[in-house]
Design an enzyme around this catalytic site. Structure first.
Site, PDB file in Angstrom:
ATOM      1  N   ASP A   1     -14.635  67.513   9.132  1.00  0.00           N
ATOM      2  CA  ASP A   1     -15.619  68.498   8.683  1.00  0.00           C
ATOM      3  C   ASP A   1     -16.797  67.815   7.993  1.00  0.00           C
ATOM      4  O   ASP A   1     -16.639  66.778   7.348  1.00  0.00           O
ATOM      5  CB  ASP A   1     -14.944  69.475   7.700  1.00  0.00           C
ATOM      6  CG  ASP A   1     -15.745  70.743   7.517  1.00  0.00           C
ATOM      7  OD1 ASP A   1     -16.667  70.994   8.320  1.00  0.00           O
ATOM      8  OD2 ASP A   1     -15.462  71.480   6.559  1.00  0.00           O
TER       9      ASP A   1
ATOM     10  N   HIS B   1     -23.047  65.751  14.706  1.00  0.00           N
ATOM     11  CA  HIS B   1     -21.890  65.660  15.604  1.00  0.00           C
ATOM     12  C   HIS B   1     -21.908  64.349  16.384  1.00  0.00           C
ATOM     13  O   HIS B   1     -20.857  63.732  16.610  1.00  0.00           O
ATOM     14  CB  HIS B   1     -21.888  66.847  16.574  1.00  0.00           C
ATOM     15  CG  HIS B   1     -21.635  68.165  15.900  1.00  0.00           C
ATOM     16  ND1 HIS B   1     -20.516  68.391  15.116  1.00  0.00           N
ATOM     17  CD2 HIS B   1     -22.349  69.321  15.890  1.00  0.00           C
ATOM     18  CE1 HIS B   1     -20.549  69.637  14.651  1.00  0.00           C
ATOM     19  NE2 HIS B   1     -21.653  70.215  15.105  1.00  0.00           N
TER      20      HIS B   1
ATOM     21  N   LEU C   1      -1.296  53.405  20.045  1.00  0.00           N
ATOM     22  CA  LEU C   1      -1.592  54.628  19.300  1.00  0.00           C
ATOM     23  C   LEU C   1      -1.667  55.831  20.240  1.00  0.00           C
ATOM     24  O   LEU C   1      -2.284  55.774  21.303  1.00  0.00           O
ATOM     25  CB  LEU C   1      -2.934  54.478  18.577  1.00  0.00           C
ATOM     26  CG  LEU C   1      -3.483  55.724  17.869  1.00  0.00           C
ATOM     27  CD1 LEU C   1      -2.649  56.061  16.638  1.00  0.00           C
ATOM     28  CD2 LEU C   1      -4.951  55.525  17.492  1.00  0.00           C
TER      29      LEU C   1
END
Length: 257
Positions: A22, A39, A133
């Site tokens: 956020d 963004h 990962l």
């Protein structure tokens, strides 16, 4: 508070970390730039987070990229988010594959354009056999949706006579959720200052440690991530037990191992 490699073992680190990324829009607006610019800068923070988790040998990293509520945002912002998602699946997935990262997109992707859905499937196929990962990207995802679709699957099985209502247990529901075959969520981080989980991983976060920071996502660098990990390691995780019970369990484990 920082991480000390000499005092923190791999066992004390979280196996599964989730992040609500956020603050992109506010980061851009504070610089007199459009929200969409934030963004785009947020993608750099994603790269940093993936590299950081790979270095620490974290098993799973789940990023909240696009919630089911994000469709309500301005059309140009939604369009930019879609473009960024497509960019990552086109350009970044090759780097992820090169670094042995397994990519998994979770959420109701049927609402996305066909071209984007095809890229998702291609990314899954390319990285499917990777053993490093596990990077989960939550796109058009909501925690309530996740629980609902799990319940629907079990309801279909019950209607077909494959299971009984009594077979619908917590374990059965868990097996139908997104990321059912990955480690339990240990740490949920939210950047940007808000102290809520916004319909993200509602079921999975039942016993996760929560960490909220005012740092906006584009500024969430390795140092900020290390602070979150250090805070997690410093907490005594009891899962409903007392600290003494956990210590007794550890003592018994040492004797019998």
């Amino acid at each position: 508070m920082g991480l000390n490699a000499d005092t923190i073992s791999q066992q004390s680190l979280p196996k599964h970390i989730a992040i609500i990324m956020d603050g992109n829009g506010r980061w851009a607006q504070s610089r007199n730039r459009p929200r969409t610019y934030g963004h785009k800068k947020g993608v750099d923070a994603v790269r940093t987070a993936v590299q950081f988790c790979s270095k620490l040998k974290i098993e799973s990293l789940t990023l909240f990229a696009f919630s089911s509520e994000n469709w309500r945002r301005p059309e140009d912002e939604v369009s930019t988010l879609m473009e960024l998602f497509l960019f990552v699946l086109t350009k970044e997935v090759k780097k992820l594959h090169k670094n042995n990262v397994k990519l998994n997109v979770i959420g109701e992707i049927s609402r996305f354009p066909a071209s984007l859905q095809e890229r998702v499937q291609a990314a899954h196929a390319l990285t499917e056999q990777n053993t490093g990962l596990q990077l989960n990207i939550a796109a058009n995802y909501g925690g309530r949706w996740d629980i609902t679709q799990a319940a629907q699957k079990l309801a279909i099985q019950a209607s077909e006579g494959k299971i009984q209502p009594s077979d619908i247990t917590e374990e059965a529901i868990t097996k139908q959720l997104s990321m059912a075959h990955q480690s339990e969520l240990d740490l949920l981080i939210r950047t940007g200052g808000d102290c809520r989980i916004s319909n993200f991983l509602l079921w999975q976060a039942a016993y996760a440690e929560l960490y909220f920071t005012d740092t906006l996502w584009p500024d969430f660098n390795e140092e900020a991530f290390a602070e979150a990990i250090a805070c997690y390691v410093s907490r005594e995780r009891r899962f409903g037990c007392t600290g003494d019970q956990i210590k007794e369990l550890l003592a018994v484990s040492k004797v019998t191992s």
